[in-house]
Design a protein around this motif. Structure first.
Motif, mmCIF file in Angstrom:
data_model
loop_
_atom_site.group_PDB
_atom_site.id
_atom_site.type_symbol
_atom_site.label_atom_id
_atom_site.label_comp_id
_atom_site.label_asym_id
_atom_site.label_seq_id
_atom_site.Cartn_x
_atom_site.Cartn_y
_atom_site.Cartn_z
ATOM 1 N N ILE A 1 -29.473 8.780 -52.872
ATOM 2 C CA ILE A 1 -28.685 9.245 -54.009
ATOM 3 C C ILE A 1 -27.515 10.094 -53.496
ATOM 4 C CG2 ILE A 1 -29.961 11.373 -54.484
ATOM 5 C CD1 ILE A 1 -29.774 10.535 -57.491
ATOM 6 N N SER A 2 -26.371 9.911 -54.057
ATOM 7 C CA SER A 2 -25.188 10.613 -53.555
ATOM 8 C C SER A 2 -25.238 12.084 -53.937
ATOM 9 C CB SER A 2 -23.920 9.978 -54.121
ATOM 10 O OG SER A 2 -23.810 10.263 -55.486
ATOM 11 N N ALA A 3 -24.717 12.907 -53.051
ATOM 12 C CA ALA A 3 -24.689 14.347 -53.293
ATOM 13 C C ALA A 3 -23.840 14.681 -54.524
ATOM 14 C CB ALA A 3 -24.167 15.077 -52.065
ATOM 15 N N SER A 4 -22.914 13.811 -54.852
ATOM 16 C CA SER A 4 -22.050 14.101 -55.999
ATOM 17 C C SER A 4 -22.811 14.105 -57.313
ATOM 18 C CB SER A 4 -20.907 13.089 -56.071
ATOM 19 O OG SER A 4 -21.416 11.789 -56.282
ATOM 20 N N GLU A 5 -23.981 13.473 -57.332
ATOM 21 C CA GLU A 5 -24.782 13.466 -58.550
ATOM 22 C C GLU A 5 -25.613 14.731 -58.704
ATOM 23 O OE1 GLU A 5 -26.939 10.099 -59.884
ATOM 24 O OE2 GLU A 5 -25.755 8.743 -58.675
ATOM 25 N N LEU A 6 -25.662 15.538 -57.674
ATOM 26 C CA LEU A 6 -26.453 16.757 -57.724
ATOM 27 C C LEU A 6 -25.565 17.930 -58.109
ATOM 28 C CD1 LEU A 6 -28.491 16.295 -54.446
ATOM 29 C CD2 LEU A 6 -29.168 15.693 -56.765
ATOM 30 N N ASP A 7 -26.147 18.872 -58.830
ATOM 31 C CA ASP A 7 -25.365 20.055 -59.174
ATOM 32 C C ASP A 7 -25.267 20.967 -57.948
ATOM 33 O OD1 ASP A 7 -27.725 21.625 -59.017
ATOM 34 O OD2 ASP A 7 -28.089 21.447 -61.156
ATOM 35 N N ALA A 8 -24.424 21.969 -58.044
ATOM 36 C CA ALA A 8 -24.167 22.859 -56.911
ATOM 37 C C ALA A 8 -25.439 23.541 -56.421
ATOM 38 C CB ALA A 8 -23.121 23.905 -57.291
ATOM 39 N N GLY A 9 -26.310 23.927 -57.340
ATOM 40 C CA GLY A 9 -27.562 24.580 -56.945
ATOM 41 C C GLY A 9 -28.449 23.664 -56.131
ATOM 42 N N ALA A 10 -28.532 22.411 -56.533
ATOM 43 C CA ALA A 10 -29.355 21.442 -55.801
ATOM 44 C C ALA A 10 -28.770 21.174 -54.425
ATOM 45 C CB ALA A 10 -29.461 20.142 -56.591
ATOM 46 N N ARG A 11 -27.444 21.016 -54.359
ATOM 47 C CA ARG A 11 -26.799 20.785 -53.052
ATOM 48 C C ARG A 11 -27.025 21.979 -52.133
ATOM 49 N NH1 ARG A 11 -22.712 18.522 -56.232
ATOM 50 N NH2 ARG A 11 -21.408 20.367 -55.984
ATOM 51 N N GLU A 12 -26.997 23.189 -52.675
ATOM 52 C CA GLU A 12 -27.218 24.382 -51.860
ATOM 53 C C GLU A 12 -28.651 24.421 -51.331
ATOM 54 O OE1 GLU A 12 -26.756 27.403 -49.532
ATOM 55 O OE2 GLU A 12 -25.093 26.391 -50.521
ATOM 56 N N LYS A 13 -29.624 24.032 -52.152
ATOM 57 C CA LYS A 13 -31.017 23.983 -51.697
ATOM 58 C C LYS A 13 -31.178 22.992 -50.550
ATOM 59 C CE LYS A 13 -33.196 25.296 -56.037
ATOM 60 N NZ LYS A 13 -34.002 24.843 -57.171
ATOM 61 N N ILE A 14 -30.508 21.858 -50.644
ATOM 62 C CA ILE A 14 -30.585 20.842 -49.594
ATOM 63 C C ILE A 14 -29.928 21.365 -48.319
ATOM 64 C CG2 ILE A 14 -29.785 18.548 -48.900
ATOM 65 C CD1 ILE A 14 -30.191 17.737 -51.878
ATOM 66 N N ARG A 15 -28.762 22.004 -48.460
ATOM 67 C CA ARG A 15 -28.093 22.587 -47.286
ATOM 68 C C ARG A 15 -28.977 23.635 -46.618
ATOM 69 N NH1 ARG A 15 -23.239 21.694 -49.962
ATOM 70 N NH2 ARG A 15 -23.308 23.616 -51.158
ATOM 71 N N ALA A 16 -29.628 24.465 -47.412
ATOM 72 C CA ALA A 16 -30.498 25.502 -46.856
ATOM 73 C C ALA A 16 -31.684 24.882 -46.116
ATOM 74 C CB ALA A 16 -30.986 26.430 -47.964
ATOM 75 N N ALA A 17 -32.250 23.829 -46.692
ATOM 76 C CA ALA A 17 -33.375 23.162 -46.037
ATOM 77 C C ALA A 17 -32.935 22.533 -44.713
ATOM 78 C CB ALA A 17 -33.963 22.099 -46.958
ATOM 79 N N HIS A 18 -31.766 21.905 -44.706
ATOM 80 C CA HIS A 18 -31.242 21.358 -43.453
ATOM 81 C C HIS A 18 -30.975 22.474 -42.451
ATOM 82 C CE1 HIS A 18 -30.164 17.351 -45.309
ATOM 83 N NE2 HIS A 18 -30.728 17.031 -44.173
ATOM 84 N N GLY A 19 -30.502 23.601 -42.952
ATOM 85 C CA GLY A 19 -30.244 24.733 -42.078
ATOM 86 C C GLY A 19 -31.501 25.193 -41.355
ATOM 87 N N GLY A 20 -32.631 25.142 -42.059
ATOM 88 C CA GLY A 20 -33.897 25.497 -41.422
ATOM 89 C C GLY A 20 -34.242 24.550 -40.290
ATOM 90 N N LEU A 21 -33.960 23.267 -40.483
ATOM 91 C CA LEU A 21 -34.212 22.290 -39.413
ATOM 92 C C LEU A 21 -33.266 22.531 -38.235
ATOM 93 C CD1 LEU A 21 -34.755 19.048 -41.504
ATOM 94 C CD2 LEU A 21 -36.474 20.265 -40.173
ATOM 95 N N VAL A 22 -32.019 22.817 -38.532
ATOM 96 C CA VAL A 22 -31.034 23.054 -37.476
ATOM 97 C C VAL A 22 -31.404 24.293 -36.674
ATOM 98 C CG1 VAL A 22 -28.615 23.671 -37.039
ATOM 99 C CG2 VAL A 22 -29.174 21.829 -38.645
ATOM 100 N N SER A 23 -31.907 25.325 -37.353
ATOM 101 C CA SER A 23 -32.241 26.550 -36.631
ATOM 102 C C SER A 23 -33.315 26.318 -35.583
ATOM 103 C CB SER A 23 -32.655 27.657 -37.600
ATOM 104 O OG SER A 23 -33.897 27.346 -38.207
ATOM 105 N N MET A 24 -34.189 25.337 -35.843
ATOM 106 C CA MET A 24 -35.233 25.033 -34.834
ATOM 107 C C MET A 24 -34.615 24.552 -33.517
ATOM 108 S SD MET A 24 -38.133 22.981 -36.931
ATOM 109 C CE MET A 24 -38.511 23.424 -38.613
ATOM 110 N N ILE A 25 -33.639 23.663 -33.623
ATOM 111 C CA ILE A 25 -33.036 23.123 -32.401
ATOM 112 C C ILE A 25 -32.123 24.156 -31.743
ATOM 113 C CG2 ILE A 25 -31.077 21.974 -33.506
ATOM 114 C CD1 ILE A 25 -33.125 20.600 -30.575
ATOM 115 N N VAL A 26 -31.458 24.971 -32.540
ATOM 116 C CA VAL A 26 -30.595 26.009 -31.990
ATOM 117 C C VAL A 26 -31.430 26.979 -31.155
ATOM 118 C CG1 VAL A 26 -29.162 28.008 -32.589
ATOM 119 C CG2 VAL A 26 -28.798 25.818 -33.742
#
Length: 129
Positions: free
Chosen positions: A100-125
């Motif tokens: 599903i495209s990110a454009s269909e998600l509201d700003a709050g949902a996109r922010e939650k997804i970004r935060a979750a990805h950030g948690g994954l990125v922090s592991m590799i960092v």
């Protein structure tokens, strides 16, 4: 149990047919619920995807973290991270959320997804550090 069934049906629909396949009539058909019942659980397709992320991202993060914890040394941890991420990309849970495209998600949902990805990125960092 019905919410879990709806989420599982949504994963399948998104994985099989992309965004167009995720409709409330299709969710109702897959779960045996009335279409009006689907609206009792989710107000929109974006809400379904947001819930999928809320449920699935912690599972993915735990799987990546466990793989890295089993590895010894920084190089092995980085390799474990990459291998687990590649494995997860092929998983239908991941394909469903990406469908599903990110454009269909509201700003709050996109922010939650970004935060979750950030948690994954922090592991590799941390491993690269």
């Amino acid at each position: 149990m019905q919410r879990a069934a709806l989420l599982d049906a949504a994963r399948s629909l998104l994985s099989e047919g992309g965004t167009e396949a995720l409709t409330f009539p299709a969710l109702a058909e897959r779960t045996g619920l009335a279409r009006s019942s689907v609206y009792e659980y989710f107000r929109s397709r974006a809400a379904v995807v947001e819930k999928l992320c809320e449920v699935d991202f912690p599972v993915w993060a735990a799987e990546v973290s466990a793989a890295m914890e089993r590895a010894h040394g920084p190089e092995a941890k980085v390799e474990a991270y990459v291998r687990k991420q590649l494995e997860l990309v092929g998983d239908r849970r991941h394909r469903a959320v990406v469908a599903i495209s990110a454009s269909e998600l509201d700003a709050g949902a996109r922010e939650k997804i970004r935060a979750a990805h950030g948690g994954l990125v922090s592991m590799i960092v941390e491993a690269l550090g």
